[in-house]
Design a protein around this motif. Structure first.
Motif: not given
Length: 333
Positions: A24-34, A228-236
């Protein structure tokens, strides 16, 4: 905003759940800064990977079957993926805390609510049991529950009160980063407003960074600075609140807004996004949204989209964006 305001930096995070039935590829390479005193709304359908992202930030991915395959999560300048189990126990609750989604299972049924809040305080601060318990009562008051109820058990609380007790635990040590996973789901409208105000106050007073995971775009509009809008493990798509709400670029984000009721025309029918999110064990070759996208072309179906920055604050991951017919079709809708 200055670099020293950065609290968390996530780069190329990949999380899989490896089961006998498949990966199950739940998260597929996301970048996020807080950043300090800034809030990010992480939105998307159930199964998009939002909660898995949050659990990875706390190093609470169940292993097995969960595996963090790649990426870095830098908290206060240090990669928490390199930390030991003991070091993570000291970080959770103090530096980074989470309001969990399900109030029914997040509290221990055999300890009083006051004991559970006090435990978090005693774990991270040098205070006596009595002092911690008094603080626990103050925290309950802060979330709208009488401090006299600190000696009661979770089953004596309603669902909404249990949710507020979980919030009290999360706020107990004034964390630098607060992750809120659907924090207002079990609450009525009045209490929901109080909780959101409480979270806003914490951010102001203690320079806390907030990651708000929600389906409710109204909550995002109320609380968040960025989306940040997420779809299928990516931030689109990601950007400021104004970028994403007023200058929507990704077809999926457009679909989310179109599926909301139209308050100007109460008789207008809802426009749900057709189809379902793809099976995470068998994601499409190209863009994961292409089977549901009204603008998809052959490139979308054959190639993974790459992030492109519309402005210094606004990113969209959409191959169709380069196709002139995409913009013509959007204008005509």
């Amino acid at each position: 905003m200055k670099d020293n305001d950065l609290i968390i930096n996530i780069e190329n995070l990949i999380v899989h759940y490896e089961t006998e039935e498949g990966t199950v590829r739940a998260v597929n390479g996301i970048d996020l800064k807080m950043k300090k005193k800034r809030s990010i709304g992480l939105v998307g359908e159930t199964g998009a990977g939002k909660t898995t992202t949050a659990l990875a930030m706390l190093r609470l991915i169940p292993d097995p079957p969960g595996v963090i395959k790649n990426g870095v999560i830098v908290l206060n300048g240090e990669n928490i993926l390199d930390k030991s189990v003991k070091e993570m126990e000291n970080i959770r609750g103090k530096d980074i805390s989470m309001i969990f989604q399900d109030p029914m299972t997040a509290l221990n049924p055999v300890f009083t609510v006051g004991e559970q809040i006090a435990e978090s305080i005693m774990l991270h601060e040098d205070v006596s049991k009595k002092e911690a318990y008094e603080r626990a009562k103050e925290l309950l008051e802060m979330v709208g529950i009488s401090g006299n109820r600190a000696n009661e058990y979770p089953h004596q609380f309603s669902g909404g009160m249990r949710q507020r007790a979980i919030i009290a635990i999360a706020l107990a040590c004034q964390p630098k980063v607060l992750i809120a996973d659907e924090p207002t789901t079990a609450l009525d409208v009045t209490i929901q407003a109080q909780v959101l105000e409480l979270i806003n106050d914490l951010m102001e007073k203690h320079e806390t960074a907030l990651l708000m995971i929600t389906h409710d775009l109204g909550v995002v509009a109320e609380v968040c600075d960025e989306v940040a809008v997420m779809y299928a493990g990516r931030i689109v798509e990601k950007g400021s609140l104004e970028d994403v709400f007023n200058r929507t670029k990704h077809p999926y984000t457009e679909g989310l807004f179109n599926s909301l009721p139209n308050i100007k025309d109460r008789k207008a029918k809802l426009k749900p996004i057709p189809g379902l999110m793809p099976d995470p064990t068998n994601l499409p070759i190209g863009c994961a949204f292409s089977p549901r996208c009204p603008y998809a072309n052959d490139i979308c179906r054959e190639q993974k989209p790459v992030p492109r920055w519309i402005s210094s604050t606004h990113m969209v991951e959409c191959s169709a964006y380069d196709d002139p017919s995409f913009h013509i079709a959007r204008r005509e809708k």
